[in-house]
Design a protein around this motif. Sequence first.
Motif, PDB file in Angstrom:
ATOM      1  N   PRO A   9       0.509  -1.484   0.098  1.00 12.56           N
ATOM      2  CA  PRO A   9       0.267   0.309  -0.121  1.00 12.56           C
ATOM      3  C   PRO A   9       0.734   1.665  -0.186  1.00 12.56           C
ATOM      4  O   PRO A   9       0.334   2.643  -0.855  1.00 12.56           O
ATOM      5  CB  PRO A   9      -0.596  -0.246   0.927  1.00 12.56           C
ATOM      6  N   ASP A  10       2.122   0.534   0.563  1.00  8.84           N
ATOM      7  CA  ASP A  10       2.875   2.164   0.670  1.00  8.84           C
ATOM      8  C   ASP A  10       4.011   2.111  -0.412  1.00  8.84           C
ATOM      9  O   ASP A  10       4.251   3.217  -0.499  1.00  8.84           O
ATOM     10  CB  ASP A  10       3.905   2.205   1.926  1.00  8.84           C
ATOM     11  N   TRP A  11       3.621   2.014  -1.090  1.00 14.18           N
ATOM     12  CA  TRP A  11       4.848   1.766  -2.325  1.00 14.18           C
ATOM     13  C   TRP A  11       4.853   2.899  -3.225  1.00 14.18           C
ATOM     14  O   TRP A  11       5.992   3.551  -3.688  1.00 14.18           O
ATOM     15  CB  TRP A  11       4.089   0.740  -4.128  1.00 14.18           C
ATOM     16  N   ASN A  12       4.009   3.559  -3.811  1.00 13.23           N
ATOM     17  CA  ASN A  12       3.803   5.075  -5.071  1.00 13.23           C
ATOM     18  C   ASN A  12       3.862   6.077  -3.294  1.00 13.23           C
ATOM     19  O   ASN A  12       4.534   7.362  -3.981  1.00 13.23           O
ATOM     20  CB  ASN A  12       1.849   4.705  -5.122  1.00 13.23           C
ATOM     21  N   THR A  13       3.611   6.476  -1.655  1.00 13.79           N
ATOM     22  CA  THR A  13       4.781   7.028  -1.615  1.00 13.79           C
ATOM     23  C   THR A  13       5.982   7.280  -1.630  1.00 13.79           C
ATOM     24  O   THR A  13       6.346   7.840  -1.575  1.00 13.79           O
ATOM     25  CB  THR A  13       3.696   6.787  -0.025  1.00 13.79           C
ATOM     26  N   ILE A  14       6.242   5.686  -1.428  1.00 13.66           N
ATOM     27  CA  ILE A  14       7.642   5.653  -1.248  1.00 13.66           C
ATOM     28  C   ILE A  14       8.513   5.794  -2.456  1.00 13.66           C
ATOM     29  O   ILE A  14      10.147   6.321  -2.287  1.00 13.66           O
ATOM     30  CB  ILE A  14       7.754   3.912  -0.891  1.00 13.66           C
ATOM     31  N   SER A  15       7.911   5.508  -3.594  1.00 14.48           N
ATOM     32  CA  SER A  15       8.719   5.563  -4.809  1.00 14.48           C
ATOM     33  C   SER A  15       8.356   6.653  -5.964  1.00 14.48           C
ATOM     34  O   SER A  15       8.760   7.115  -6.592  1.00 14.48           O
ATOM     35  CB  SER A  15       8.304   3.563  -6.094  1.00 14.48           C
ATOM     36  N   LYS A  16       7.408   7.838  -4.902  1.00 11.11           N
ATOM     37  CA  LYS A  16       7.087   8.981  -5.519  1.00 11.11           C
ATOM     38  C   LYS A  16       7.532  10.675  -4.717  1.00 11.11           C
ATOM     39  O   LYS A  16       8.504  10.725  -4.447  1.00 11.11           O
ATOM     40  CB  LYS A  16       5.630   8.856  -6.365  1.00 11.11           C
ATOM     41  N   ALA A  17       6.543  10.994  -3.669  1.00 10.25           N
ATOM     42  CA  ALA A  17       6.313  11.941  -3.008  1.00 10.25           C
ATOM     43  C   ALA A  17       7.186  11.523  -2.079  1.00 10.25           C
ATOM     44  O   ALA A  17       8.245  12.600  -1.837  1.00 10.25           O
ATOM     45  CB  ALA A  17       4.667  11.620  -2.029  1.00 10.25           C
ATOM     46  N   ASP A  18       7.854  10.276  -2.144  1.00  5.25           N
ATOM     47  CA  ASP A  18       9.066  10.546  -0.348  1.00  5.25           C
ATOM     48  C   ASP A  18      10.390  10.240  -0.944  1.00  5.25           C
ATOM     49  O   ASP A  18      11.135  11.189  -1.044  1.00  5.25           O
ATOM     50  CB  ASP A  18       9.216   9.674   0.724  1.00  5.25           C
ATOM     51  N   ASN A  19      10.764   9.969  -1.822  1.00  2.00           N
ATOM     52  CA  ASN A  19      11.788  10.036  -3.011  1.00  2.00           C
ATOM     53  C   ASN A  19      12.565   9.969  -4.398  1.00  2.00           C
ATOM     54  O   ASN A  19      13.684  10.130  -4.514  1.00  2.00           O
ATOM     55  CB  ASN A  19      12.340   8.456  -3.287  1.00  2.00           C
ATOM     56  N   GLU A  20      11.856  10.721  -4.722  1.00  2.00           N
ATOM     57  CA  GLU A  20      11.974  12.214  -6.077  1.00  2.00           C
ATOM     58  C   GLU A  20      12.683  13.132  -5.706  1.00  2.00           C
ATOM     59  O   GLU A  20      13.353  13.150  -6.720  1.00  2.00           O
ATOM     60  CB  GLU A  20      10.824  12.218  -6.998  1.00  2.00           C
ATOM     61  N   PRO A  21      12.322  13.826  -5.001  1.00  2.00           N
ATOM     62  CA  PRO A  21      13.580  14.712  -4.685  1.00  2.00           C
ATOM     63  C   PRO A  21      13.806  14.422  -3.507  1.00  2.00           C
ATOM     64  O   PRO A  21      15.122  15.209  -4.190  1.00  2.00           O
ATOM     65  CB  PRO A  21      12.091  15.621  -3.269  1.00  2.00           C
ATOM     66  N   ALA A  22      14.762  13.136  -3.384  1.00  2.00           N
ATOM     67  CA  ALA A  22      15.683  12.632  -3.151  1.00  2.00           C
ATOM     68  C   ALA A  22      16.900  12.294  -3.774  1.00  2.00           C
ATOM     69  O   ALA A  22      17.994  12.560  -3.076  1.00  2.00           O
ATOM     70  CB  ALA A  22      15.613  11.885  -1.626  1.00  2.00           C
ATOM     71  N   PHE A  23      16.195  11.546  -5.021  1.00  2.00           N
ATOM     72  CA  PHE A  23      16.520  10.903  -5.754  1.00  2.00           C
ATOM     73  C   PHE A  23      17.175  13.045  -7.028  1.00  2.00           C
ATOM     74  O   PHE A  23      18.702  12.900  -7.221  1.00  2.00           O
ATOM     75  CB  PHE A  23      15.841  10.523  -7.180  1.00  2.00           C
ATOM     76  N   GLN A  24      16.609  13.551  -6.611  1.00  2.00           N
ATOM     77  CA  GLN A  24      17.337  14.855  -6.975  1.00  2.00           C
ATOM     78  C   GLN A  24      18.505  15.674  -6.606  1.00  2.00           C
ATOM     79  O   GLN A  24      19.157  15.979  -6.469  1.00  2.00           O
ATOM     80  CB  GLN A  24      16.180  15.930  -7.450  1.00  2.00           C
ATOM     81  N   LYS A  25      18.293  15.174  -5.138  1.00  6.09           N
ATOM     82  CA  LYS A  25      19.535  15.381  -4.376  1.00  6.09           C
ATOM     83  C   LYS A  25      20.271  14.873  -4.731  1.00  6.09           C
ATOM     84  O   LYS A  25      21.852  15.256  -5.031  1.00  6.09           O
ATOM     85  CB  LYS A  25      19.603  15.226  -2.758  1.00  6.09           C
TER      86      LYS A  25
ATOM     87  N   ASP B  24      19.714   3.339   0.839  1.00  4.58           N
ATOM     88  CA  ASP B  24      19.694   3.265   2.490  1.00  4.58           C
ATOM     89  C   ASP B  24      18.187   3.589   3.369  1.00  4.58           C
ATOM     90  O   ASP B  24      17.773   3.405   3.935  1.00  4.58           O
ATOM     91  CB  ASP B  24      20.737   3.291   3.447  1.00  4.58           C
ATOM     92  N   LYS B  25      17.979   5.000   2.817  1.00  5.86           N
ATOM     93  CA  LYS B  25      16.729   5.522   4.000  1.00  5.86           C
ATOM     94  C   LYS B  25      14.881   4.946   2.822  1.00  5.86           C
ATOM     95  O   LYS B  25      14.433   4.607   3.232  1.00  5.86           O
ATOM     96  CB  LYS B  25      17.410   6.985   3.051  1.00  5.86           C
ATOM     97  N   MET B  26      15.863   4.490   1.748  1.00  5.47           N
ATOM     98  CA  MET B  26      14.179   3.319   1.093  1.00  5.47           C
ATOM     99  C   MET B  26      14.071   2.330   1.661  1.00  5.47           C
ATOM    100  O   MET B  26      13.013   2.049   1.521  1.00  5.47           O
ATOM    101  CB  MET B  26      14.546   4.211  -0.802  1.00  5.47           C
ATOM    102  N   ALA B  27      15.351   2.013   1.393  1.00  6.42           N
ATOM    103  CA  ALA B  27      15.404  -0.118   2.265  1.00  6.42           C
ATOM    104  C   ALA B  27      14.867   0.323   3.331  1.00  6.42           C
ATOM    105  O   ALA B  27      14.003  -0.888   3.904  1.00  6.42           O
ATOM    106  CB  ALA B  27      16.775  -0.438   2.169  1.00  6.42           C
ATOM    107  N   ASP B  28      15.345   1.615   4.152  1.00 11.07           N
ATOM    108  CA  ASP B  28      13.887   1.183   5.326  1.00 11.07           C
ATOM    109  C   ASP B  28      13.260   1.571   5.572  1.00 11.07           C
ATOM    110  O   ASP B  28      12.027   1.253   5.945  1.00 11.07           O
ATOM    111  CB  ASP B  28      14.898   2.364   6.599  1.00 11.07           C
ATOM    112  N   GLN B  29      12.584   2.413   4.156  1.00  4.63           N
ATOM    113  CA  GLN B  29      10.866   2.425   4.258  1.00  4.63           C
ATOM    114  C   GLN B  29      10.384   0.962   3.184  1.00  4.63           C
ATOM    115  O   GLN B  29       9.353   0.530   4.620  1.00  4.63           O
ATOM    116  CB  GLN B  29      10.557   3.380   2.581  1.00  4.63           C
ATOM    117  N   LEU B  30      10.574   0.361   2.983  1.00  6.10           N
ATOM    118  CA  LEU B  30      10.562  -0.923   1.869  1.00  6.10           C
ATOM    119  C   LEU B  30      10.362  -1.978   2.959  1.00  6.10           C
ATOM    120  O   LEU B  30       9.370  -2.550   2.957  1.00  6.10           O
ATOM    121  CB  LEU B  30      11.224  -0.987   0.941  1.00  6.10           C
ATOM    122  N   ASN B  31      11.624  -1.800   4.492  1.00  4.03           N
ATOM    123  CA  ASN B  31      11.540  -2.899   4.533  1.00  4.03           C
ATOM    124  C   ASN B  31      10.808  -3.071   5.954  1.00  4.03           C
ATOM    125  O   ASN B  31       9.685  -3.682   6.271  1.00  4.03           O
ATOM    126  CB  ASN B  31      13.084  -3.029   4.568  1.00  4.03           C
ATOM    127  N   GLU B  32      10.460  -1.314   6.646  1.00  6.42           N
ATOM    128  CA  GLU B  32       8.385  -1.872   7.063  1.00  6.42           C
ATOM    129  C   GLU B  32       7.407  -1.750   7.107  1.00  6.42           C
ATOM    130  O   GLU B  32       6.767  -2.445   7.256  1.00  6.42           O
ATOM    131  CB  GLU B  32       9.832  -0.078   8.211  1.00  6.42           C
TER     132      GLU B  32
END
Length: 448
Positions: A401-417, A430-438
């Motif tokens: 259920p959290d896939w879209n949030t993780i792969s879009k809102a949470d991490n697209e801005p981080a990928f720009q960084k 590592d941040k994305m992995a923590d989110q996915l594992n949870e």
Amino acid sequence: MKSSIRRSRRAATAVALGSVLALTATACGDDGSGAGGDKGAEGSGKGKIVFWDNNGGVRTDIWKQIIADFEKANPSVKVEYVGISATEYQSKVDTAIQGGGLPDVGGVGAAMAAGFAAQNALDPLDGRLGKSSLKGKLNEGMVESLKSAGGGDALYSVPTSANNGTLYYRTDLFRKAGLDAPTTWEKFYAAAEKLTDARKNEFGYTIRGGAGSIAQALDAMYGQSGITSFWDSSGEKTTVNDPKNVAALEKYAALYKKVTPAADLNNDFTKMVAQWDSGTIGMLNHNLGSYQDHVKALGTGKFRGIPQPTGPGGKRVQVSNPVDGLGLFKSSKNKEAAWKFIEFAASHASNSKWNESAGAIPSNTDAAKDAWISKAEPTKLAAGALNDGSTTIVQLPYYLPDWNTISKADNEPAFQKVLLGDMSAKEFLDKMADQLNEAQAEWDQQKG
């Protein structure tokens, strides 16, 4: 990092609660509006059904042709077409699940199947498919992808197409530079560097830094690392931050501004495709859906679209591109007619017609043998790569259920960084992995 997961989890809970409340409110007298959880009815198999297209505008014309064909073959059924843009479709369905007004049939791709199914909005289709003319006629890999995306227990969408990742390259520029086709990652990186002359506004590659960037980055990572599973052997920990993937992302992100335009930081697919079609950029990663755009802009003699480059040991690894399909909403009061339409749309003739228009890979195995496939080289090569055993697909966890949030809102801005050098590839993954594992742990707990 965990707070965003919890927020999205609360949002999902609120949606589910809204569905229950809507069902309770109509339990004493169904108003026919079709909120999530409504069991609907088989109906007479005649009359009107409503179809929501999940890519309205882009595919409206071809759907209207298929609807006209269907109504000619089934004069007792009328289909009301509603075209909804891809960017608005999911929110519109979610709103209708809570408040009523769902269609009989709608586009249900892999990225949406789990969310709609979790809200009890879709009818399982295994039984209908097993008794239909489509039995044994659909690509097994696409069927399994949609089953997996829906949570693995049932099929909630009949596959219509696969829109595989494709590496487009300018054959004219490659010939002029004396370069081989970028069939391996080594050749890809060498070409990206050789074709770049920033002073002349010439670049070897255009990278996707804006909306939709995560899937493309994951594709590049797994393609280079050769890792073939999104989860480790325990099934509890993701492989996204495996050292091989970290190294692959470091190399890929380093392309930004070195061999790509600076404007790529904010590229979504429309900007990226338009930029490639109108400029002198050597390579573009997208999918089969933009093939016709390139033909219109460049003709067929200046570019090719080939499967993603091969990696270690000559093997090709790609992440799953969402398979598209058609779902039957549980609230439909005319499921018999709705299923007739789905069955017709996925039949040989209709499926071939739709996919030829879209440049995608047909789900119907008879349609996949039609002559037009050989004439559309990117589609022919993509279909071959999927079916000849040369490609391993890493299944992304669309079921979370959290896939879209993780792969879009949470991490697209981080990928720009990461592209800007303000965050390391390891920190990002590592941040994305923590989110996915949870998210996976919560999913396992719910399933258990």
